[in-house]
Design a protein around this motif. Structure first.
Motif, short mmCIF file in Angstrom:
data_model
loop_
_atom_site.label_atom_id
_atom_site.label_comp_id
_atom_site.label_asym_id
_atom_site.label_seq_id
_atom_site.Cartn_x
_atom_site.Cartn_y
_atom_site.Cartn_z
N GLU A 6 0.95 -1.16 0.00
CA GLU A 6 0.00 0.04 0.00
C GLU A 6 0.71 1.32 -0.03
O GLU A 6 0.47 2.21 -0.55
N GLU A 7 1.89 1.23 0.75
CA GLU A 7 2.93 2.70 0.85
C GLU A 7 3.36 2.62 -0.62
O GLU A 7 3.60 3.88 -1.00
N ILE A 8 3.94 1.67 -1.30
CA ILE A 8 4.24 1.72 -2.65
C ILE A 8 3.46 2.06 -3.59
O ILE A 8 3.57 3.11 -4.54
N LYS A 9 2.21 1.78 -3.51
CA LYS A 9 1.17 2.32 -4.41
C LYS A 9 0.68 3.79 -4.05
O LYS A 9 0.70 4.40 -5.48
N LYS A 10 0.63 3.97 -2.99
CA LYS A 10 0.38 5.60 -2.48
C LYS A 10 1.58 6.46 -3.23
O LYS A 10 1.37 7.36 -3.82
N ARG A 11 2.76 6.01 -2.93
CA ARG A 11 3.96 6.68 -3.25
C ARG A 11 4.03 6.76 -4.84
O ARG A 11 4.23 7.97 -5.44
N ILE A 12 3.76 5.97 -5.74
CA ILE A 12 3.80 5.92 -7.22
C ILE A 12 2.64 6.77 -7.55
O ILE A 12 2.77 7.65 -8.56
N SER A 13 1.36 6.83 -7.00
CA SER A 13 0.29 7.75 -7.31
C SER A 13 0.54 9.14 -7.03
O SER A 13 0.28 9.99 -7.73
N GLU A 14 1.41 9.59 -6.04
CA GLU A 14 1.83 10.87 -5.61
C GLU A 14 3.15 11.23 -6.57
O GLU A 14 2.78 12.50 -6.82
N GLU A 15 3.89 10.41 -6.80
CA GLU A 15 5.19 11.24 -7.25
C GLU A 15 5.09 10.94 -9.05
O GLU A 15 5.68 11.91 -9.69
N ILE A 16 4.24 9.99 -9.52
CA ILE A 16 4.51 10.06 -10.89
C ILE A 16 3.11 10.61 -11.37
O ILE A 16 1.83 10.46 -11.11
N THR A 17 3.35 11.88 -12.33
CA THR A 17 2.32 12.53 -12.78
C THR A 17 1.67 11.83 -14.01
O THR A 17 0.52 12.41 -14.47
N ASP A 18 2.38 11.01 -14.97
CA ASP A 18 1.82 10.33 -16.00
C ASP A 18 0.80 9.52 -15.67
O ASP A 18 1.25 8.44 -15.19
N ASN A 19 -0.56 9.59 -15.84
CA ASN A 19 -1.51 8.68 -15.44
C ASN A 19 -1.22 7.40 -15.94
O ASN A 19 -1.48 6.42 -15.47
N GLU A 20 -1.01 7.08 -17.20
CA GLU A 20 -0.96 6.07 -17.99
C GLU A 20 0.30 5.14 -17.24
O GLU A 20 0.15 3.83 -17.00
N LEU A 21 1.04 5.86 -17.13
CA LEU A 21 2.27 4.99 -16.34
C LEU A 21 2.18 4.70 -14.99
O LEU A 21 2.42 3.67 -14.50
N SER A 22 1.36 5.47 -14.20
CA SER A 22 1.16 5.13 -12.78
C SER A 22 0.20 4.08 -12.68
O SER A 22 0.37 3.45 -11.87
N ILE A 23 -0.87 4.08 -13.63
CA ILE A 23 -1.97 3.12 -13.64
C ILE A 23 -1.37 1.70 -13.88
O ILE A 23 -1.41 0.50 -13.21
N SER A 24 -0.25 1.57 -14.88
CA SER A 24 0.25 0.37 -15.31
C SER A 24 1.13 -0.18 -14.30
O SER A 24 1.20 -1.12 -13.89
N LEU A 25 2.11 0.78 -13.51
CA LEU A 25 2.77 0.37 -12.44
C LEU A 25 1.95 -0.18 -11.07
O LEU A 25 2.31 -1.08 -10.46
N LEU A 26 0.63 0.47 -11.09
CA LEU A 26 -0.21 0.04 -9.96
C LEU A 26 -0.73 -1.15 -10.27
O LEU A 26 -0.93 -2.22 -9.22
N GLU A 27 -1.12 -1.40 -11.50
CA GLU A 27 -1.62 -2.63 -11.97
C GLU A 27 -0.67 -3.61 -11.83
O GLU A 27 -1.00 -4.81 -11.36
#
Length: 97
Positions: A6-27
């Protein structure tokens, strides 16, 4: 520092501004990681079970193959000690003469 999923997912969503990249990483994180997953194999219960079985087998084989040698040695020593006290005597049976 080790972080939870959960901490990693939260950090990715906060730090990465590119929505496509952040969604891909979260998946990828969601599909790849399990919460509370142990990465150290020696901590897993399967490893501990196998280690216990291995140790039991080692003990069984020690008992099977090594103890008979020790028992035989002790028995021979006991027989030798008892034979030391005995003297060989010749008996002549008068009836045979």
């Amino acid at each position: 520092m080790k972080r939870s999923k959960e901490e990693i997912k939260k950090r990715i969503s906060e730090e990465i501004t590119d929505n496509e990249l952040s969604i891909s990483l979260l998946e990828d994180i969601e599909d790849s990681m399990q919460e509370g997953e142990s990465t150290d194999i020696k901590e897993s219960t399967e490893y501990k079970d196998l280690e216990n079985k291995y140790n039991e087998l080692v003990e069984k084989y020690k008992e099977r193959f090594l103890e008979p040698i020790e028992k035989e040695t002790k028995e021979k020593e006991e027989i030798d000690e008892t034979n030391k006290g005995l003297e060989e005597k010749k008996e002549i049976d008068i009836k045979e003469i």
